[in-house]
Design a protein around this motif. Sequence first.
Motif, short mmCIF file in Angstrom:
data_model
loop_
_atom_site.label_atom_id
_atom_site.label_comp_id
_atom_site.label_asym_id
_atom_site.label_seq_id
_atom_site.Cartn_x
_atom_site.Cartn_y
_atom_site.Cartn_z
N PHE A 171 -26.18 49.40 -27.01
CA PHE A 171 -25.05 50.24 -27.42
C PHE A 171 -24.84 51.39 -26.44
CE2 PHE A 171 -23.01 53.63 -29.84
CZ PHE A 171 -21.88 52.95 -30.28
N HIS A 187 -21.05 57.81 -35.02
CA HIS A 187 -21.42 59.02 -34.28
C HIS A 187 -20.26 60.01 -34.45
CE1 HIS A 187 -23.96 55.91 -32.35
NE2 HIS A 187 -24.84 56.89 -32.31
N ASN A 246 -23.30 52.42 -35.67
CA ASN A 246 -22.66 52.17 -34.36
C ASN A 246 -21.20 51.74 -34.45
OD1 ASN A 246 -24.99 52.91 -33.11
ND2 ASN A 246 -25.63 50.85 -32.54
#
Length: 254
Positions: free
Chosen positions: A70, A240, A99
């Motif tokens: 990632f 995130h 993710n």
Amino acid sequence: MRWFWALALVLSGTTAQAAGYGAPPADLNARLDKLVKSYPDFLDRHDDKYLYLKDGRKFAISDGRTDKTFDEMIEHADIDDMFFADYPAGADATAPAPNFDPGRVRFEPLFDAMYGDCDRGEVEPKMRSIAWLPKHHGGGVSITTVNGVDKALAAVSADLDNLPEKYMRYLIPNSGTYNCRRVAGSTSRSVHAWGAAIDINSAASDYWRWSKDGWHNRIPVEIARVFERHGFIWGGRWWHYDTMHFEYRPELLP
Ligand SMILES: [Zn+2]
């Protein structure tokens, strides 16, 4: 006990760092059509292999890798990686899957080609100041004129200015637009470096690096929906998360 350590190694290799990112989406051709339509001043066309710019340059669609971790995808994205996750425009604000960061992956040479390289002083001359929520005396914000981002943000501002008073504390003061920098803790460019992003009030916002216990958000989703109608995506839809952050990415929106 050797088997235990072998198992531990296997398990640690399959958690957050699992490789396997980089494959193109199944509907790549439609995604590329949308990309070309989203930036008509710069993009001419695409085929299976290349994206062609109007100035004669071309960029490869794929680097051929499908085994990226990632973090490697974030740091070394190609064009097809930008479409690795579907941006859920208009959806309710809920915790994304691990993710799930639609829009956080950017092929930087394309953005440098359009907005300029801030390290060479190419971005600021293309910016202008617009009024931020003028009915509420929100001051001015400086934003790029490239791709009509200034007009899009002015339309966002006009719509936000008409929201009920309870929303204003999330919007005023804003926390800035242009900043020639890399993303914190990364070598990647932030869209702030291209003058095509805005942070709303950081005092009412949450950021994944500030807390380690999962997704948080206090920004009302109505604000995000206004931005999305005018071509901006919201960092509050990312695993995130960066809930003050909006950037101009019409290629990811309906
Ligand atoms: Zn930001």
